[in-house]
Design a protein around this motif. Sequence first.
Motif, PDB file in Angstrom:
ATOM      1  N   ALA A  37      41.726  31.496  32.821  1.00  0.00           N
ATOM      2  CA  ALA A  37      40.415  32.138  32.120  1.00  0.00           C
ATOM      3  C   ALA A  37      40.025  33.252  33.069  1.00  0.00           C
ATOM      4  O   ALA A  37      39.253  34.043  32.499  1.00  0.00           O
ATOM      5  CB  ALA A  37      39.362  31.141  31.817  1.00  0.00           C
ATOM      6  N   ASN A  38      40.288  33.160  34.289  1.00  0.00           N
ATOM      7  CA  ASN A  38      39.811  34.229  35.261  1.00  0.00           C
ATOM      8  C   ASN A  38      40.866  34.890  35.670  1.00  0.00           C
ATOM      9  O   ASN A  38      41.962  34.758  35.797  1.00  0.00           O
ATOM     10  CB  ASN A  38      38.998  33.560  36.419  1.00  0.00           C
ATOM     11  N   LEU A  39      40.662  36.481  36.098  1.00  0.00           N
ATOM     12  CA  LEU A  39      41.536  37.386  36.397  1.00  0.00           C
ATOM     13  C   LEU A  39      41.397  37.320  38.075  1.00  0.00           C
ATOM     14  O   LEU A  39      40.430  37.729  38.650  1.00  0.00           O
ATOM     15  CB  LEU A  39      41.556  38.753  35.839  1.00  0.00           C
ATOM     16  N   CYS A  68      34.258  43.333  34.094  1.00  0.00           N
ATOM     17  CA  CYS A  68      34.597  44.129  33.316  1.00  0.00           C
ATOM     18  C   CYS A  68      33.588  44.126  32.057  1.00  0.00           C
ATOM     19  O   CYS A  68      33.371  45.284  31.459  1.00  0.00           O
ATOM     20  CB  CYS A  68      35.706  43.231  32.367  1.00  0.00           C
ATOM     21  N   THR A  71      30.981  34.530  36.224  1.00  0.00           N
ATOM     22  CA  THR A  71      30.958  33.030  35.850  1.00  0.00           C
ATOM     23  C   THR A  71      29.979  32.335  36.718  1.00  0.00           C
ATOM     24  O   THR A  71      30.186  32.526  37.859  1.00  0.00           O
ATOM     25  CB  THR A  71      32.428  32.349  35.958  1.00  0.00           C
ATOM     26  N   CYS A  82      36.691  38.497  42.933  1.00  0.00           N
ATOM     27  CA  CYS A  82      36.960  37.410  41.741  1.00  0.00           C
ATOM     28  C   CYS A  82      36.389  36.149  42.293  1.00  0.00           C
ATOM     29  O   CYS A  82      36.164  35.220  41.664  1.00  0.00           O
ATOM     30  CB  CYS A  82      38.066  37.519  41.341  1.00  0.00           C
ATOM     31  N   HIS A 109      32.711  42.515  29.497  1.00  0.00           N
ATOM     32  CA  HIS A 109      33.306  42.090  28.292  1.00  0.00           C
ATOM     33  C   HIS A 109      33.939  40.674  28.170  1.00  0.00           C
ATOM     34  O   HIS A 109      34.351  40.386  27.190  1.00  0.00           O
ATOM     35  CB  HIS A 109      34.574  43.033  27.834  1.00  0.00           C
ATOM     36  N   GLY A 110      33.627  39.859  29.343  1.00  0.00           N
ATOM     37  CA  GLY A 110      33.943  38.391  29.129  1.00  0.00           C
ATOM     38  C   GLY A 110      35.442  38.290  29.412  1.00  0.00           C
ATOM     39  O   GLY A 110      35.781  37.022  29.252  1.00  0.00           O
ATOM     40  N   VAL A 111      36.099  39.238  30.038  1.00  0.00           N
ATOM     41  CA  VAL A 111      37.789  38.869  30.170  1.00  0.00           C
ATOM     42  C   VAL A 111      37.904  38.478  31.491  1.00  0.00           C
ATOM     43  O   VAL A 111      38.634  37.753  31.704  1.00  0.00           O
ATOM     44  CB  VAL A 111      38.394  40.444  29.849  1.00  0.00           C
ATOM     45  N   CYS A 112      37.197  39.029  32.643  1.00  0.00           N
ATOM     46  CA  CYS A 112      37.734  38.820  33.984  1.00  0.00           C
ATOM     47  C   CYS A 112      37.202  37.751  34.644  1.00  0.00           C
ATOM     48  O   CYS A 112      37.970  37.075  35.416  1.00  0.00           O
ATOM     49  CB  CYS A 112      37.434  39.949  34.793  1.00  0.00           C
ATOM     50  N   ARG A 123      30.346  32.977  31.090  1.00  0.00           N
ATOM     51  CA  ARG A 123      30.297  34.315  31.525  1.00  0.00           C
ATOM     52  C   ARG A 123      28.937  34.950  31.147  1.00  0.00           C
ATOM     53  O   ARG A 123      28.310  35.190  30.251  1.00  0.00           O
ATOM     54  CB  ARG A 123      31.331  35.286  30.553  1.00  0.00           C
TER      55      ARG A 123
END
Length: 182
Positions: free
Chosen positions: A134-136, A43, A52, A105, A45-48, A61
Motif C-alpha cells: 500500500a506504500n511506495l 503525493c 500514514t 517514505c 492523493h493518497g497513493v504513496c 492517509r
Amino acid sequence: MSDRHLIGLNVNGAEHEAIVEPRKTLLDVLRHDLGHTGTHVGCEHGVCGACTVLVDGEPVRACLMFAVQAENCDIRTVESLACDGELSDLQQAFSAHHGLQCGFCTPGFLMLAEGFLAQRPDADREEIREAISANLCRCTGYQTIVDAIAATAASRRAASATEPPGPASADSPASSEKEATS
C-alpha cells in the motif's frame, strides 16, 4: 455557517485544540499547526503512503482525511514510536535491516507496520508484503522493509511468549484461596 471550526485532537497522547477550515487535511494540521513534521507530504492523493498515521489504531492517509473527521480520535504519528530518546524495536529493526535509504517514505512505512503488527502479530512474510504494498518506496526494493517488519514481529512474539503471567485476578482460585486464609 462558520468557515472555521474549533476541534480537539489527541495526538501522541497529548490533547490539542485547533481552529481549522472544514477542508483542511489532518496532514496539514499535524505538520503546520502542531509541528509533527515526521508525517511527510508526498503525493497528496493518497497513493504513496508517506503521510500514514494511526487513527484509533488504523493506518490512515493523513492527506485524505479532513482534520474535522479526526476530532476526538486517538492519533499517533511517527514521533510516538521512540520513547525517552530510544528508538522503538520497529525503528531499530528498520535500521538494522537497512529498511530505509533516503528516509522520506520511512515514517509512513513505520506507522503502517506498527498498525499492521498490532492487528496481525503472527503475520508471515507474504502477509507483510501484501500490507506494505500500500506504500511506495523508490529506494529500497521493499525486501529490507519486509525483513525489518518480519524481524520485529518475531521478536515481539518471542518476548510475549517469555513474559511471566500477570498477577492473579480477584476471581482466580489462587486469589480466593489467599483471601480465605487471611
